[in-house]
Write a protein that holds these residues in place. Sequence first.
Motif, mmCIF file in Angstrom:
data_model
loop_
_atom_site.group_PDB
_atom_site.id
_atom_site.type_symbol
_atom_site.label_atom_id
_atom_site.label_comp_id
_atom_site.label_asym_id
_atom_site.label_seq_id
_atom_site.Cartn_x
_atom_site.Cartn_y
_atom_site.Cartn_z
ATOM 1 N N LEU A 1 0.831 -1.213 0.000
ATOM 2 C CA LEU A 1 0.000 0.000 0.000
ATOM 3 C C LEU A 1 0.865 1.262 0.000
ATOM 4 C CD1 LEU A 1 -2.858 -1.109 2.396
ATOM 5 C CD2 LEU A 1 -3.140 -0.305 0.026
ATOM 6 N N ARG A 2 1.950 1.251 0.751
ATOM 7 C CA ARG A 2 2.861 2.412 0.752
ATOM 8 C C ARG A 2 3.464 2.615 -0.638
ATOM 9 N NH1 ARG A 2 4.821 1.300 6.701
ATOM 10 N NH2 ARG A 2 3.535 2.874 7.733
ATOM 11 N N GLU A 3 3.835 1.530 -1.292
ATOM 12 C CA GLU A 3 4.378 1.632 -2.652
ATOM 13 C C GLU A 3 3.325 2.143 -3.630
ATOM 14 O OE1 GLU A 3 6.408 -1.891 -4.005
ATOM 15 O OE2 GLU A 3 7.789 -1.861 -2.294
ATOM 16 N N GLU A 4 2.067 1.916 -3.312
ATOM 17 C CA GLU A 4 0.965 2.415 -4.136
ATOM 18 C C GLU A 4 0.625 3.870 -3.802
ATOM 19 O OE1 GLU A 4 -0.808 0.786 -6.738
ATOM 20 O OE2 GLU A 4 0.979 -0.468 -6.556
ATOM 21 N N GLY A 5 1.360 4.469 -2.863
ATOM 22 C CA GLY A 5 1.181 5.874 -2.537
ATOM 23 C C GLY A 5 0.250 6.171 -1.379
ATOM 24 N N VAL A 6 -0.156 5.144 -0.644
ATOM 25 C CA VAL A 6 -1.038 5.360 0.500
ATOM 26 C C VAL A 6 -0.193 5.837 1.681
ATOM 27 C CG1 VAL A 6 -2.660 4.263 2.099
ATOM 28 C CG2 VAL A 6 -2.664 3.620 -0.320
ATOM 29 N N THR A 7 -0.496 7.028 2.195
ATOM 30 C CA THR A 7 0.290 7.575 3.297
ATOM 31 C C THR A 7 -0.035 6.921 4.634
ATOM 32 O OG1 THR A 7 -1.296 9.378 3.509
ATOM 33 C CG2 THR A 7 0.686 9.827 2.213
ATOM 34 N N ASP A 8 -1.282 6.502 4.839
ATOM 35 C CA ASP A 8 -1.655 5.819 6.079
ATOM 36 C C ASP A 8 -2.363 4.505 5.746
ATOM 37 O OD1 ASP A 8 -2.360 4.962 8.585
ATOM 38 O OD2 ASP A 8 -3.423 6.807 9.152
ATOM 39 N N PRO A 9 -1.574 3.472 5.435
ATOM 40 C CA PRO A 9 -2.190 2.187 5.067
ATOM 41 C C PRO A 9 -2.991 1.567 6.205
ATOM 42 C CG PRO A 9 0.200 1.985 5.197
ATOM 43 C CD PRO A 9 -0.123 3.433 5.363
ATOM 44 N N TYR A 10 -2.606 1.825 7.448
ATOM 45 C CA TYR A 10 -3.356 1.274 8.582
ATOM 46 C C TYR A 10 -4.784 1.811 8.588
ATOM 47 C CZ TYR A 10 1.221 -0.224 10.222
ATOM 48 O OH TYR A 10 2.447 -0.822 10.313
ATOM 49 N N GLU A 11 -4.929 3.096 8.294
ATOM 50 C CA GLU A 11 -6.264 3.703 8.232
ATOM 51 C C GLU A 11 -7.082 3.073 7.104
ATOM 52 O OE1 GLU A 11 -9.663 5.879 8.651
ATOM 53 O OE2 GLU A 11 -8.007 5.726 10.077
ATOM 54 N N LEU A 12 -6.447 2.875 5.952
ATOM 55 C CA LEU A 12 -7.163 2.311 4.808
ATOM 56 C C LEU A 12 -7.697 0.908 5.104
ATOM 57 C CD1 LEU A 12 -8.067 2.716 1.832
ATOM 58 C CD2 LEU A 12 -5.953 1.543 1.189
ATOM 59 N N ILE A 13 -6.883 0.089 5.748
ATOM 60 C CA ILE A 13 -7.323 -1.288 6.010
ATOM 61 C C ILE A 13 -7.953 -1.438 7.400
ATOM 62 C CG2 ILE A 13 -5.730 -2.294 4.345
ATOM 63 C CD1 ILE A 13 -3.987 -3.236 6.687
ATOM 64 N N LYS A 14 -8.127 -0.329 8.065
ATOM 65 C CA LYS A 14 -8.852 -0.271 9.337
ATOM 66 C C LYS A 14 -8.241 -1.157 10.420
ATOM 67 C CE LYS A 14 -13.155 1.054 7.048
ATOM 68 N NZ LYS A 14 -12.575 2.256 6.586
ATOM 69 N N THR A 15 -6.930 -0.967 10.625
ATOM 70 C CA THR A 15 -6.240 -1.668 11.708
ATOM 71 C C THR A 15 -5.087 -0.794 12.186
ATOM 72 O OG1 THR A 15 -5.402 -3.818 12.439
ATOM 73 C CG2 THR A 15 -4.593 -3.013 10.314
ATOM 74 N N ASN A 16 -4.312 -1.311 13.120
ATOM 75 C CA ASN A 16 -3.110 -0.629 13.605
ATOM 76 C C ASN A 16 -2.124 -1.707 14.048
ATOM 77 O OD1 ASN A 16 -3.904 -1.465 16.235
ATOM 78 N ND2 ASN A 16 -5.092 0.417 16.505
ATOM 79 N N GLU A 17 -0.960 -1.293 14.537
ATOM 80 C CA GLU A 17 0.064 -2.262 14.951
ATOM 81 C C GLU A 17 -0.452 -3.197 16.042
ATOM 82 O OE1 GLU A 17 3.096 -3.342 14.139
ATOM 83 O OE2 GLU A 17 3.183 -2.062 12.379
ATOM 84 N N LEU A 18 -1.198 -2.649 16.996
ATOM 85 C CA LEU A 18 -1.733 -3.489 18.065
ATOM 86 C C LEU A 18 -2.704 -4.524 17.500
ATOM 87 C CD1 LEU A 18 -2.001 -4.273 21.021
ATOM 88 C CD2 LEU A 18 -3.780 -2.511 21.242
ATOM 89 N N GLY A 19 -3.563 -4.100 16.581
ATOM 90 C CA GLY A 19 -4.498 -5.035 15.963
ATOM 91 C C GLY A 19 -3.781 -6.151 15.228
ATOM 92 N N ILE A 20 -2.722 -5.795 14.518
ATOM 93 C CA ILE A 20 -1.938 -6.809 13.798
ATOM 94 C C ILE A 20 -1.271 -7.757 14.787
ATOM 95 C CG2 ILE A 20 0.069 -7.166 12.304
ATOM 96 C CD1 ILE A 20 -0.791 -4.534 10.865
ATOM 97 N N TYR A 21 -0.736 -7.204 15.861
ATOM 98 C CA TYR A 21 -0.132 -8.055 16.891
ATOM 99 C C TYR A 21 -1.160 -9.040 17.446
ATOM 100 C CZ TYR A 21 1.690 -9.610 21.344
ATOM 101 O OH TYR A 21 2.072 -10.399 22.399
ATOM 102 N N MET A 22 -2.350 -8.528 17.749
ATOM 103 C CA MET A 22 -3.383 -9.362 18.359
ATOM 104 C C MET A 22 -3.819 -10.522 17.457
ATOM 105 S SD MET A 22 -3.648 -8.230 21.361
ATOM 106 C CE MET A 22 -5.076 -9.105 21.955
#
Length: 162
Positions: A133-154
């Motif tokens: 997503l970053r390579e596609e130019g998305v500045t906040d990929p976490y917002e786009l996919i509706k998660t964050n680092e904690l969510g990914i960890y969980m």
Amino acid sequence: MPKLGKCSSAAGRAAVLLQEVVSLDSLIAIYIAWIVAQTGLSAPDHPPIHFVTPAEMAMRHGSPENSGLELQALYNRDEGSIYLPQGWRPDDLRQKSTLVHELVHHVQRSNNIVLPCIAAYERQAYELQIKWLREEGVTDPYELIKTNELGIYMVSVCRDGS
């Protein structure tokens, strides 16, 4: 100009459907090549893709249809198949990134990657989805996919019985 009959319109719909399948096949090839370039793993054959209703997606995930969980896609490790929602659109960046995520699981499976639990496979899939997503130019990929680092960890941490 001749009037198009039912046969022609059916042929036209078939041509559009064929173009969509070819486009999806092309996307899969591009995404697998990208994943292989990022990981150094071997490129697998393309997985079967199934388009399913939200109810079937929930059933395959093992959650109630009305759970509020927004399933974007699923990978079935036993089958080596990807399940996408019937309304999946190849022009939607979030949905394309979800396909990348599921293809990471397919590459992991095809390369016989063994991790301590099923959840552990999510870490790499999310990392590559975010990178793509970053390579596609998305500045906040976490917002786009509706998660964050904690969510990914969980979702990627091994727990008893996982």
